[in-house]
Design a protein around this motif. Structure first.
Motif, PDB file in Angstrom:
ATOM      1  N   TYR A  46      -2.111  -1.159  23.088  1.00 44.99           N
ATOM      2  CA  TYR A  46      -1.249  -1.975  22.231  1.00 44.99           C
ATOM      3  C   TYR A  46      -1.584  -1.752  20.756  1.00 44.99           C
ATOM      4  CZ  TYR A  46       0.208  -4.687  26.363  1.00 44.99           C
ATOM      5  OH  TYR A  46       0.724  -5.085  27.571  1.00 44.99           O
ATOM      6  N   TRP A  47      -2.863  -1.630  20.462  1.00 45.90           N
ATOM      7  CA  TRP A  47      -3.281  -1.391  19.067  1.00 45.90           C
ATOM      8  C   TRP A  47      -2.880  -0.002  18.603  1.00 45.90           C
ATOM      9  CZ3 TRP A  47      -6.813   2.391  17.524  1.00 45.90           C
ATOM     10  CH2 TRP A  47      -7.170   2.359  16.178  1.00 45.90           C
ATOM     11  N   LEU A  48      -2.961   0.976  19.507  1.00 41.40           N
ATOM     12  CA  LEU A  48      -2.740   2.375  19.143  1.00 41.40           C
ATOM     13  C   LEU A  48      -1.273   2.691  18.890  1.00 41.40           C
ATOM     14  CD1 LEU A  48      -3.941   5.282  18.912  1.00 41.40           C
ATOM     15  CD2 LEU A  48      -3.451   5.530  21.368  1.00 41.40           C
ATOM     16  N   LEU A  49      -0.363   2.191  19.724  1.00 39.29           N
ATOM     17  CA  LEU A  49       1.041   2.589  19.672  1.00 39.29           C
ATOM     18  C   LEU A  49       1.791   1.794  18.604  1.00 39.29           C
ATOM     19  CD1 LEU A  49       1.855   2.946  23.481  1.00 39.29           C
ATOM     20  CD2 LEU A  49       1.124   4.710  21.860  1.00 39.29           C
TER      21      LEU A  49
ATOM     22  N   SER B  98       3.331  -2.803  17.070  1.00 45.60           N
ATOM     23  CA  SER B  98       3.031  -3.444  15.793  1.00 45.60           C
ATOM     24  C   SER B  98       4.264  -4.101  15.185  1.00 45.60           C
ATOM     25  CB  SER B  98       2.462  -2.410  14.811  1.00 45.60           C
ATOM     26  OG  SER B  98       3.422  -1.406  14.518  1.00 45.60           O
ATOM     27  N   ARG B  99       5.410  -3.936  15.846  1.00 46.59           N
ATOM     28  CA  ARG B  99       6.647  -4.550  15.340  1.00 46.59           C
ATOM     29  C   ARG B  99       6.578  -6.072  15.456  1.00 46.59           C
ATOM     30  NH1 ARG B  99      11.732  -3.469  17.815  1.00 46.59           N
ATOM     31  NH2 ARG B  99      10.749  -3.075  19.835  1.00 46.59           N
ATOM     32  N   ASP B 100       7.285  -6.755  14.568  1.00 51.97           N
ATOM     33  CA  ASP B 100       7.357  -8.215  14.624  1.00 51.97           C
ATOM     34  C   ASP B 100       7.956  -8.688  15.948  1.00 51.97           C
ATOM     35  OD1 ASP B 100       6.267  -8.393  12.113  1.00 51.97           O
ATOM     36  OD2 ASP B 100       8.201  -8.600  11.090  1.00 51.97           O
ATOM     37  N   PHE B 101       8.787  -7.849  16.546  1.00 50.13           N
ATOM     38  CA  PHE B 101       9.437  -8.182  17.818  1.00 50.13           C
ATOM     39  C   PHE B 101       8.430  -8.657  18.859  1.00 50.13           C
ATOM     40  CE2 PHE B 101      10.773  -6.747  22.066  1.00 50.13           C
ATOM     41  CZ  PHE B 101      12.004  -7.381  22.191  1.00 50.13           C
ATOM     42  N   PHE B 102       7.235  -8.045  18.899  1.00 53.81           N
ATOM     43  CA  PHE B 102       6.248  -8.350  19.949  1.00 53.81           C
ATOM     44  C   PHE B 102       5.255  -9.439  19.554  1.00 53.81           C
ATOM     45  CE2 PHE B 102       7.545  -4.084  21.366  1.00 53.81           C
ATOM     46  CZ  PHE B 102       7.756  -4.339  22.714  1.00 53.81           C
ATOM     47  N   GLN B 103       5.358  -9.981  18.369  1.00 53.38           N
ATOM     48  CA  GLN B 103       4.358 -10.945  17.921  1.00 53.38           C
ATOM     49  C   GLN B 103       4.310 -12.220  18.779  1.00 53.38           C
ATOM     50  OE1 GLN B 103       1.911  -9.995  15.907  1.00 53.38           O
ATOM     51  NE2 GLN B 103       3.090  -8.092  16.170  1.00 53.38           N
TER      52      GLN B 103
ATOM     53  N   PHE C  99       3.522  -2.616  30.398  1.00 53.91           N
ATOM     54  CA  PHE C  99       4.774  -2.263  29.724  1.00 53.91           C
ATOM     55  C   PHE C  99       5.789  -3.392  29.802  1.00 53.91           C
ATOM     56  CE2 PHE C  99       9.111  -0.616  29.868  1.00 53.91           C
ATOM     57  CZ  PHE C  99       9.175   0.080  28.678  1.00 53.91           C
ATOM     58  N   PHE C 100       5.978  -3.961  30.994  1.00 53.09           N
ATOM     59  CA  PHE C 100       7.084  -4.893  31.201  1.00 53.09           C
ATOM     60  C   PHE C 100       6.754  -6.332  30.779  1.00 53.09           C
ATOM     61  CE2 PHE C 100       8.560  -1.546  34.120  1.00 53.09           C
ATOM     62  CZ  PHE C 100       9.867  -1.453  33.687  1.00 53.09           C
TER      63      PHE C 100
ATOM     64  N   VAL D 287      14.067   4.300  31.264  1.00 49.41           N
ATOM     65  CA  VAL D 287      15.143   4.611  30.331  1.00 49.41           C
ATOM     66  C   VAL D 287      16.093   3.426  30.152  1.00 49.41           C
ATOM     67  CG1 VAL D 287      16.870   5.515  31.951  1.00 49.41           C
ATOM     68  CG2 VAL D 287      16.679   6.511  29.674  1.00 49.41           C
ATOM     69  N   CYS D 288      16.011   2.452  31.049  1.00 45.04           N
ATOM     70  CA  CYS D 288      16.885   1.266  30.967  1.00 45.04           C
ATOM     71  C   CYS D 288      16.313   0.181  30.056  1.00 45.04           C
ATOM     72  CB  CYS D 288      17.114   0.683  32.370  1.00 45.04           C
ATOM     73  SG  CYS D 288      17.948   1.805  33.510  1.00 45.04           S
ATOM     74  N   TYR D 289      15.142   0.394  29.488  1.00 44.32           N
ATOM     75  CA  TYR D 289      14.476  -0.655  28.710  1.00 44.32           C
ATOM     76  C   TYR D 289      14.048  -0.129  27.342  1.00 44.32           C
ATOM     77  CZ  TYR D 289      14.261  -2.999  33.221  1.00 44.32           C
ATOM     78  OH  TYR D 289      14.604  -3.579  34.418  1.00 44.32           O
ATOM     79  N   GLU D 290      13.828  -1.098  26.430  1.00 43.98           N
ATOM     80  CA  GLU D 290      13.305  -0.736  25.119  1.00 43.98           C
ATOM     81  C   GLU D 290      11.909  -0.141  25.287  1.00 43.98           C
ATOM     82  OE1 GLU D 290      13.494  -3.679  22.064  1.00 43.98           O
ATOM     83  OE2 GLU D 290      15.319  -4.562  22.853  1.00 43.98           O
ATOM     84  N   PRO D 291      11.531   0.780  24.371  1.00 45.24           N
ATOM     85  CA  PRO D 291      12.304   1.323  23.255  1.00 45.24           C
ATOM     86  C   PRO D 291      13.181   2.510  23.653  1.00 45.24           C
ATOM     87  CG  PRO D 291      10.110   2.227  23.191  1.00 45.24           C
ATOM     88  CD  PRO D 291      10.146   1.278  24.366  1.00 45.24           C
ATOM     89  N   PHE D 292      13.097   2.918  24.923  1.00 44.95           N
ATOM     90  CA  PHE D 292      13.789   4.144  25.330  1.00 44.95           C
ATOM     91  C   PHE D 292      15.307   3.982  25.299  1.00 44.95           C
ATOM     92  CE2 PHE D 292       9.700   3.829  27.593  1.00 44.95           C
ATOM     93  CZ  PHE D 292       9.044   4.862  26.950  1.00 44.95           C
TER      94      PHE D 292
END
Length: 343
Positions: free
Chosen positions: A17-20, A24-29, A94-95, A171-176
């Motif tokens: 989580y730290w690496l990718l 780091s987007r606000d979306f996941f805060q 991931f999910f 492929v059905c989910y973000e960010p893909f």
């Protein structure tokens, strides 16, 4: 050893989580705020839970134990447990953040809109229940990913074994999907939807919208049928009740039909080449879900219980019943003896 293995797993997940940059987007805060709160609970609960389960396991030398031993320099004789462990935690890692944020956002939107009794138009009710049904779906998904516990017999038994199965699901989910769907499979480029077409006709608008809501209710019902066992790319037990007593993939079928009724690409106000293109693009999206269904069935068919369920659906599912009605046979009369279905 198990406690070391568990915290190595949590540490590896935190490092990813730290690496990718995606995380780091606000979306996941909202997820990381909840995760920091849950961390203190895990510190206290994990030793107690591991000790409790360890005393009751038939085979206590599980993946956590092998990971702890590996950290101490002991190589496993068979790496399959650790590979399965890595796949299961990749799926969960991931999910879970994605579903948690979706649930958080749906709750924020619901709290910001008027209560149902204040609605004066069908469109208001449609918008509210549209949100509620998707909120129920992601709520059960969040609970399912959190409650992967041997204590409750909701552990992951196996993960999707093929690369294609993983790709066609992710492929059905973000960010893909943001990259592929919006760039290559955008079937809504004309911004013309069912409400634009039927808005001048209140009765037709209410009927069409009600059909969409029934489909989305079926979609949410299909997720609810999993109880604590909902998860993508995994086998956590064969589900045969609820809408799964009617068909093998009620969630995919109902969601895809709802997309066709919402977007109506075949009734676009654009030029006929654009209408044709948008129809093909939505057809490709539905094809992705068809491929997901095929890969999931191939995975689950490793269990005799699922093969028994497939045979039962062929004889007693919704489509089989429709065909028997078309042939003039009674609904309760199967074409052959149906095998017993186990949950």
């Amino acid at each position: 050893r198990k406690l070391v293995g568990f915290w190595l797993t949590i540490g590896a997940l935190a490092f990813v989580y730290w690496l990718l940059p995606e995380y780091s987007r606000d979306f996941f805060q909202p997820f990381f705020g909840a995760a920091r709160f849950a961390l203190s609970i895990l510190v206290v609960a994990s030793p107690l839970y591991i000790a409790f389960v360890d005393r009751r396991q038939i085979e206590p030398n599980d993946a956590y134990a092998e990971l702890g031993a590996l950290a101490g320099g002991t190589l496993p004789a068979d790496w399959s447990k650790l590979l399965a462990h890595a796949k299961a935690w990749t799926i969960k890692g991931f999910f879970l953040p994605l579903m948690f944020v979706f649930l958080n956002n749906f709750l924020v939107d619901l709290w910001a809109t008027p209560a149902p009794f204040a609605f004066a138009k069908f469109s208001d009710l449609y918008d509210r229940f549209y949100q509620i049904f998707f909120m129920i779906d992601v709520m059960f998904a969040v609970v399912g990913y959190v409650m992967t516990l041997r204590l409750l017999d909701t552990q992951i038994r196996s993960s999707e074994p093929t690369v294609f199965g993983w790709v066609i699901c992710l492929v059905c989910y973000e960010p893909f999907y943001n990259q592929i769907g919006n760039s290559y499979l955008n079937y809504e480029s004309d911004n013309f939807f069912w409400g634009d077409l039927l808005g001048p006709f209140p009765a037709a608008y209410a009927i069409w919208g009600s059909v969409i809501l029934i489909l989305l209710l079926t979609y949410a019902w299909a997720t609810m049928a999993f109880g604590l066992r909902f998860s993508n790319l995994t086998n956590r037990g064969i589900i045969t009740h609820g809408p799964y007593a009617l068909m093998k993939h009620p969630a995919y079928v109902s969601k895809n039909i709802s997309w066709w009724l919402i977007s109506i690409p075949f009734l676009s106000q654009a030029s006929w080449p654009d209408t044709f293109r948008q129809t093909i693009l939505l057809g490709l999206v539905s094809t992705i879900y068809l491929c997901r269904a095929i890969t999931e069935e191939r995975h689950l068919s490793r269990e005799p219980a699922y093969r028994e369920y497939q045979a039962w659906i062929r004889e007693n599912g919704l489509w089989a019943r429709v065909l028997r009605l078309a042939r003039g046979r009674r609904l309760g009369e199967p074409s052959s003896a149906a095998p017993q279905v186990r949950s």
